[in-house]
Enzyme design. Sequence first.
Site, PDB file in Angstrom:
ATOM      1  N   PRO A  64       0.785  -1.245   0.000  1.00 12.13           N
ATOM      2  CA  PRO A  64       0.000   0.000   0.000  1.00 12.13           C
ATOM      3  C   PRO A  64       0.815   1.293   0.000  1.00 12.13           C
ATOM      4  O   PRO A  64       0.786   2.066   0.964  1.00 12.13           O
ATOM      5  CB  PRO A  64      -0.829  -0.141   1.282  1.00 12.13           C
ATOM      6  CG  PRO A  64       0.041  -0.943   2.195  1.00 12.13           C
ATOM      7  CD  PRO A  64       0.770  -1.914   1.316  1.00 12.13           C
ATOM      8  N   CYS A  65       1.496   1.549  -1.103  1.00 12.21           N
ATOM      9  CA  CYS A  65       2.246   2.798  -1.203  1.00 12.21           C
ATOM     10  C   CYS A  65       1.311   4.015  -1.238  1.00 12.21           C
ATOM     11  O   CYS A  65       1.760   5.146  -1.009  1.00 12.21           O
ATOM     12  CB  CYS A  65       3.163   2.789  -2.421  1.00 12.21           C
ATOM     13  SG  CYS A  65       2.336   2.476  -3.984  1.00 12.21           S
ATOM     14  N   HIS A  66       0.017   3.786  -1.482  1.00 14.65           N
ATOM     15  CA  HIS A  66      -0.936   4.903  -1.483  1.00 14.65           C
ATOM     16  C   HIS A  66      -1.141   5.467  -0.077  1.00 14.65           C
ATOM     17  O   HIS A  66      -1.708   6.548   0.072  1.00 14.65           O
ATOM     18  CB  HIS A  66      -2.286   4.446  -2.064  1.00 14.65           C
ATOM     19  CG  HIS A  66      -2.907   3.295  -1.337  1.00 14.65           C
ATOM     20  ND1 HIS A  66      -2.612   1.979  -1.619  1.00 14.65           N
ATOM     21  CD2 HIS A  66      -3.797   3.258  -0.304  1.00 14.65           C
ATOM     22  CE1 HIS A  66      -3.297   1.187  -0.823  1.00 14.65           C
ATOM     23  NE2 HIS A  66      -4.024   1.933   0.002  1.00 14.65           N
TER      24      HIS A  66
END
Length: 278
Positions: free
Chosen positions: A245-247
């Site tokens: 989850p780089c978001h």
Amino acid sequence: MSSSDYSRVERAIRFLADHAEEQPSLERVAEEVGLSPFHFQRLFQRWAGVSPKRFLQVLTLAEAKRMLAESRSLLEVSHAVGLSGPGRLHDLFLRLERMTPGEYKAQAEGLMIHWGVAETSFGPALFAALDRGLCGLAFLQDEGLDGALAELRARWPGARLERGEALIRPYAEAFEARMRHGVGQPLSLVLKGTPFQLRTWEALLRVPPGQAVSYRDLATLSGAPGAMRAVGTAVGQNPIAWLIPCHRVIQATGALGQYHWGAPRKQAILAFERARTA
């Protein structure tokens, strides 16, 4: 950290680099810097962000990769870097590089990657998988499918890419189930990157849904406080959207910042997660 602490860690790093082929034990390095193994382990971890054992593994891997690039045999390389045989070299590569020494030596030559496009809750995405797990997931952007495939080829040079919608469908279905309901079949991921990138991506997995962290916080979480720029680069090179989850990484000011698959999509995903966890 006091100057004497820094001096000890510096000596330890130099000793590990100079004697990596001997694979020195924790006790041997601790003795070299005049500390008990327990106190040395804690000091080194606090300063370097990784354990002495992991640091030695990274040094060993780097030297093995250099020698493999010279076309040396796996047996020769494993003995030269202080490992008992190709089996331990194989385990080291799988642990840190997520591929075998032979695959690294061949630059993924001969590997088969199946890919396909599937609809998701946040638009069409390219799914790519090896026989042992998902190795790529990219939402399609303005560059479309061609751009996503170009990135996949750059990450896996030498691999053969073959379209196979039926083979990637289970991954797409499991992904959508996780996204919509928070549950689904376990997904095996195959990650290829530097040790620092892998450590950053592993830290991302510890950020809960519905929450966001700054690059500074993520750097601390990954054991590299102060390395915000390097962490930001690793975040931007994440090969598997949403599942890693780089978001959930935002700027310290609270601004969303950039997202490899578009800032509007990042905003929509974060809003979706917050609503679901509220």
